[in-house]
Design an enzyme around this catalytic site. Structure first.
Site: not given
Lengths: 525, 345
Positions: B42, B115, B147, B198, B251, B261-263, B288
Site C-alpha cells: 500500500r 514461518k 518483533a 513451532k 524459536d 507471540s500471536r500464536n 500462521e
C-alpha cells in the site's frame, strides 16, 4: 574433429589435470603414489599376461624413481602417467574414419549386428531390413536438431541395455546429426569390429577397473574439454544400466557438472557459441536384452550390485541374435523419446535457445554465474548446487518422457495380484515360491489390467508419463495379448504363459523387473 | 528522496513486506547504515513510514529509524539490489513471489523469513520461490525473533539456511554489529519445517497457559512438540540437528514462553473460552499457526505419521474439541521410549 583439434584436446586435458593435481609438492607426491598403488593392484588381476608384465614394469620403475626423486621430478613422473591415461582414453580415434562413419553408419551398424552371427542373421532378417526400422524417434527432435547447430549438446539418456548406445547412434544418424562423443566401457570394445566403430563414432574408452582418482578426473576433464571445444557429448547419468528396471532417479553429478564448467569457461573466453544444452532422452523397450542378468544382480545385492558385468547377454552373440530376432518377429517398437532441452541450471530451453523459468518467462542464464564483480566465474560450491538442480530437472524429464509398454503394464498388474494374494510373504519369498497359486484366472488378470490401464491413462493425461500406442488405443485383451507374446518368448523361461483360461507366472523376477519401470510415479491401483 | 542519484544507486538489500517482522528487520539494517528499501504493497503505508517514521498498523507506538525508506515500486527497487528479503505471510506469498519473478535475475539472492506452509499444496516457501521465480540462490531466515524485542534493540540470533554458501556469506555482514546475530546453515527443509511447526506448538503452549496448567505441563508439551517437529521434519528430509538449533528449540522457547507471540495468544484465548472466529476477528495480524495446523495435520495423515499434539490442536481448531478435553486426551496416549523414533532413523 581434425588432427589438430585432437592434439589440442589432449594437451588441454593433460595440462588441466596436472594443474589440478600438482598444486604443491605434498599433494603431488600423495597422488602419484596413490595412483601407482591402484594401478599395481589392478594389474594383479589383469588377464592379458603380456600387458600386465609391460605395465607392471612401468609402474615399478615409476615407483622406484619416485621414491628418490625431487618434487620437480615427481611432478614429471606423474605428468607422464596422466599423459598415458589421456592417450588411452582418446584412443585410436581417427578423424578420417570419424568423418566417413558419419556417412556410412547404417552400413556400419549392419556390419556390427551381422558380426554377431552373419549368416544366420542375414537368413532370418530377410524382409526386415534392419534394426533401424524398429526404432521410433519421438519428442523434441526438431528442437534438438536446431539447437545442435547453435550450441554444444549433451545428450543424457536413460540406460537399460548395452544396445542403448547403438540405438542412440542410429537415432542421431536418422536425425542427420553427427555422432556424439561418449565414454564407453572397455567391455563394449571387446568385439574388435564393434570396438573399431565405437572408437570412430566418437566413443572414448573408459576402463572401469582403473580405480585411481586421477584417472576418473582425466575422463571428466576429457568430457569437459570436448564440450568446450563444441563437440556434442553423450553419457548415461545413471552411471550403469538400471539394475532394477526402474527409471533412474539418482544421477551421477560429477560428469553432469562438466557442462556447467564448459559453459563458464566459454563465457570467460568470450566464445562464439558458449552455450551447452542438456537433452534428456528415454529409451524404451518392450523387452530388455539383459533383463534376466540385471534383475538377478539387483536382487543379489540390493544396492551393492556389481559395477561391471562381463558375462551378461550382451557378451553372448547367440542371445543378442535371438533378441533381435524376437523383436522383428513381434514387430516390437523401440521408442527413443527426446525431452525438452535444458540449460546447465535445469531451466527449460526453447528451440531458439532461450531459457525459461517455471512460469515460462525468459531467463538471462549468463547471470547465474556472475561473481560479485559481475564477471562470469567458477564457484565450486555454488556450481555443485546448480548441478543438483539440473539433475532434478533431468530426473523429472525422464519420468514425463518414459513410454510405458504393454510388458511393463501387464507385469505390474500381475505382480500386484501376486502381492494381494500373498499378503504374508516378503518380496524374496514371493519371488522364490510364487505364493499359494501358480496361476490366476484370465478373467481376474484382465480385470486387474483394466484397472492398471485406467490409472496409466489418467497419469498420461496429466502429463506424468507417456503411453505406447497399444496402451493408448487398444482394449485390455489386445494389451494383454501383446504383452504375453513378448513375455512368453525370448527369455529363457517365459515370465508369463497362458494355458487355457489360466495365466501362469513362471519367472517372477522378470515380472518384477518389467513392472519396476512404473515405480517412481504417483501410482495407485 | 527521489533525486536521480538515489534512485539509481545500488541497494544493499530490499525487504519485501511491511508487516511486523519485515519492518523490524528493515529497521535494524537501516540503523546499521545499510542501504535498505522496505517494499509495502500500500502506497499510504510507504508514505507513512517515510513521512511519520511509524508503521502504526503493525508496530503501534514505535518510532522507526529516520533512514528507513519505504517504497511501493517493486520493479524499480528489484533492479537496484542483489539481495531480496521476503517477509510476506504464507497466504499471499505465492502472489508476491510471482510479481518478484517478473523482474528477478539469476544472480540475485532471495531469502525469506516466512514461518508458514502453503496450505493448498503443502509446499515450503523456498519451493514456492523456486516455482515462481528464476532464482536459484534461495535461503530462509528463522529464529527466536519476537518483533517487539527486536525493535527494542535486545539481543537475539537467527539462522540463515541455504544450499548456497554464498547466501549466508552475503547476509551475515549486513547484520554485523547489530543486536541480531546471524548464523549460517545448509538445512533449508529443517529450518522451514521448524519455523512453521513451532507455531502449532505455540498454540498448544498458549492453551496450557490459558488453562493454568503450570510450567511442568507446558515444558512437557514443548519438549514432546519438539520431538514431533523433528520426526516430521526428518521424514521430509531435514537434518535432525537443525531442531536443536536457533530455528528449532531456539524459536520454540521464545514463542512458547512469551505472551508476545500471536500464536501463543490465540491458544490462550481459546483455552479461556473464546471461539476461534472471535479470536481471529480481533487480530490485525496473521497467526500462521492456525492454517499451518491444518496443513501439517493433512500431510501427516498422508505420510501415515502419528503426531499427537498436532492432532490435539487440530481437534480444538477445526473439530470443536474443548481445550481441556484435548489436553487431557494427550495425557492418555500410550507412552514408549522417549527418543526411540528419532534415534532409530
Amino acid at each position: 574433429m581434425n588432427a589438430a583439434e585432437k592434439e589440442k584436446l589432449l594437451t588441454e586435458v593433460v595440462q588441466r589435470t596436472v594443474d589440478r593435481w600438482c598444486r604443491d609438492p605434498k599433494t603431488t607426491e600423495e597422488a602419484l603414489f596413490d595412483t601407482i598403488y591402484h594401478e599395481r593392484r589392478r594389474l594383479e588381476g589383469e588377464k592379458k599376461k603380456s600387458v600386465a608384465k609391460r605395465d607392471r614394469a612401468l609402474y615399478d620403475r615409476s615407483y622406484h624413481q619416485g621414491l628418490k626423486a625431487s618434487a620437480g621430478t615427481q611432478r614429471e613422473i606423474f605428468r607422464q602417467i596422466i599423459q598415458r591415461f589421456a592417450n588411452e582414453v582418446v584412443g585410436h580415434f581417427d578423424p578420417r574414419v570419424y568423418a566417413l562413419s558419419t556417412r556410412v553408419i547404417p552400413v556400419a551398424m549392419n556390419l556390427l549386428l551381422n558380426s554377431v552371427s552373419p549368416l544366420r542373421l542375414v537368413e532370418t532378417l530377410q524382409g526386415a531390413n534392419s534394426l533401424i526400422d524398429q526404432l521410433d524417434l519421438e519428442g523434441q527432435t526438431h528442437t534438438l536438431k536446431r539447437l545442435a547447430r547453435q550450441a554444444t549438446i549433451v545428450l543424457v539418456p536413460t540406460h537399460s541395455s548395452n544396445l542403448d548406445s547403438i540405438m542412440i547412434g542410429f537415432g542421431l544418424y536418422r536425425l542427420g546429426l553427427p555422432p556424439f562423443t561418449y565414454g564407453a566401457g572397455l567391455n563394449l570394445f571387446s568385439n574388435r569390429l564393434v570396438g573399431f566403430f565405437m572408437h570412430n563414432l566418437g566413443a572414448y574408452k573408459v576402463d572401469r577397473r582403473k580405480q585411481a582418482a586421477v584417472y576418473k578426473d582425466v575422463l571428466k576433464t576429457y568430457a569437459g574439454c570436448s564440450m568446450e571445444m563444441g563437440f556434442h557429448n553423450l553419457f548415461f547419468p545413471g552411471g550403469t544400466r538400471s539394475r532394477s528396471g526402474a527409471v533412474e532417479s539418482s544421477l551421477k553429478r560429477g560428469l553432469l557438472g562438466m557442462g556447467l564448467d564448459a559453459y563458464v569457461n566459454n563465457l570467460r573466453a568470450k566464445a562464439k557459441k558458449p552455450d551447452v544444452f542438456i537433452v534428456p532422452c528415454t529409451i524404451n523397450y518392450q523387452l530388455v536384452l539383459e533383463a534376466e542378468t540385471l534383475i538377478a544382480d539387483h536382487l543379489k545385492a540390493q544396492g551393492k550390485s556389481r559395477f561391471i558385468i562381463e558375462d551378461d547377454e550382451f557378451s553372448k552373440p547367440r542371445r543378442v541374435f535371438e533378441f533381435i530376432q524376437q523383436l522383428f518377429s513381434l514387430h516390437s517398437r523401440i521408442h527413443l523419446m527426446f525431452g525438452q532441452a535444458l540449460d546447465v541450471f535445469g531451466n527449460q530451453v526453447d528451440d531458439q535457445g532461450v531459457s525459461h523459468d517455471h512460469r515460462g518467462r525468459p531467463v538471462d542464464r549468463t547471470r547465474y554465474v556472475l561473481d560479485s564483480q559481475g564477471q562470469p566465474a567458477v564457484d565450486a560450491q555454488r556450481d555443485r548446487e546448480y548441478t543438483r538442480e539440473l539433475a532434478r530437472s533431468i530426473s523429472e524429464s525422464y519420468h514425463q518422457n518414459t513410454v510405458i509398454k504393454s510388458t511393463n503394464l501387464v507385469s505390474r498388474a500381475v505382480f500386484d495380484l501376486l502381492k494381494e494374494h500373498n499378503p504374508d510373504l516378503d518380496l524374496f519369498r514371493l519371488l522364490r515360491t510364487g505364493g499359494a497359486e501358480e496361476s490366476f484366472s484370465l478373467q481376474e488378470v484382465y480385470g486387474r489390467i483394466e484397472r492398471t490401464l485406467t490409472t496409466a491413462r489418467s497419469l498420461a493425461q496429466q502429463g506424468q508419463l507417456k503411453l505406447d500406442k497399444t496402451l493408448a488405443d487398444k482394449d485390455t485383451v489386445a494389451v494383454a495379448s501383446e504383452a504375453l507374446a513378448h513375455l512368453g518368448s525370448y527369455h529363457r523361461k517365459p515370465a508369463l504363459e497362458r494355458r487355457g483360461d489360466r495365466l501362469f507366472h513362471q519367472d517372477r523376477k522378470l515380472l518384477l523387473y518389467y513392472q519396476n519401470r512404473l515405480s517412481g510415479f504417483a501410482w495407485e491401483g | 528522496m527521489t533525486s536521480k542519484n538515489t534512485r539509481s544507486a545500488k541497494l544493499d538489500i530490499l525487504v519485501v513486506g511491511g508487516g511486523t517482522f519485515g519492518t523490524s528487520l528493515a529497521s535494524i539494517l537501516a540503523g546499521r547504515q545499510r542501504k535498505v528499501r522496505l517494499w509495502t504493497r500500500r502506497a499510504e503505508q510507504a508514505e507513512e513510514i517515510n513521512r511519520e517514521h511509524t508503521n502504526h498498523r503493525y508496530l503501534p507506538g514505535i518510532k522507526l529509524p529516520v533512514k528507513l525508506i519505504a517504497t511501493n515500486d517493486l520493479k524499480a527497487s528489484l533492479q537496484r539490489t542483489q539481495i531480496v528479503l521476503m517477509v510476506i505471510p504464507s497466504k499471499s506469498f505465492r502472489q508476491v513471489a510471482r510479481e518478484i519473478g517478473d523482474s528477478l535475475q539469476g544472480d540475485q539472492i532471495v531469502v525469506h523469513a516466512t514461518k508458514g506452509i502453503e496450505i493448498e499444496t503443502f509446499k515450503r516457501m523456498s519451493q514456492v520461490l523456486r516455482e515462481e521465480t528464476c532464482a536459484l540462490k534461495i535461503g530462509v531466515l528463522s529464529g527466536p525473533n519476537l518483533a517487539r524485542e527486536l525493535m527494542a534493540g535486545r539481543p537475539t540470533g537467527a539462522l540463515v539456511a541455504s544450499q548456497y554458501r554464498e547466501v549466508g556469506e552475503r547476509i551475515q555482514p549486513l547484520f554485523a554489529g547489530s543486536h541480531l546475530l546471524i548464523f549460517s546453515g545448509r538445512d533449508v527443509i529443517g529450518t522451514e519445517v521448524a519455523g512453521a511447526f513451532k507455531n502449532i506448538i505455540a498454540l498448544a503452549a498458549g492453551a496450557a497457559d490459558g488453562q493454568g496448567l503450570g510450567d511442568n505441563a507446558k515444558s512437557l508439551l514443548v519438549t514432546r512438540g519438539l520431538s514431533e517437529m523433528a520426526r516430521f521434519g526428518v521424514a521430509l528430509g531435514a537434518d535432525v540437528f537443525t531442531f536443536g538449533g536457533l530455528a528449532g528449540i531456539g524459536d520454540l522457547m521464545a514463542t512458547c514462553a512469551s505472551p508476545l507471540s500471536r500464536n501463543h495468544q490465540v491458544g490462550e484465548r481459546l483455552a479461556k473460552g473464546e471461539s476461534l472466529k472471535q479470536v481471529l476477528a480481533s487480530m490485525t495480524q496473521v497467526a500462521e499457526g492456525v492454517p499451518t495446523t491444518r496443513a501439517v495435520y493433512l500431510q501427516a495423515q498422508q505420510m501415515h505419521m502419528t503426531l499427537p499434539i498436532v492432532e490435539a490442536v487440530h481437534g480444538v481448531l477445526y473439530q470443536k474439541v474443548k481445550c481441556d478435553k484435548a489436553l487431557h486426551q494427550l495425557m492418555a496416549i500410550p507412552v514408549g521410549k522417549e527418543l526411540a523414533a528419532l534415534r532409530f532413523r
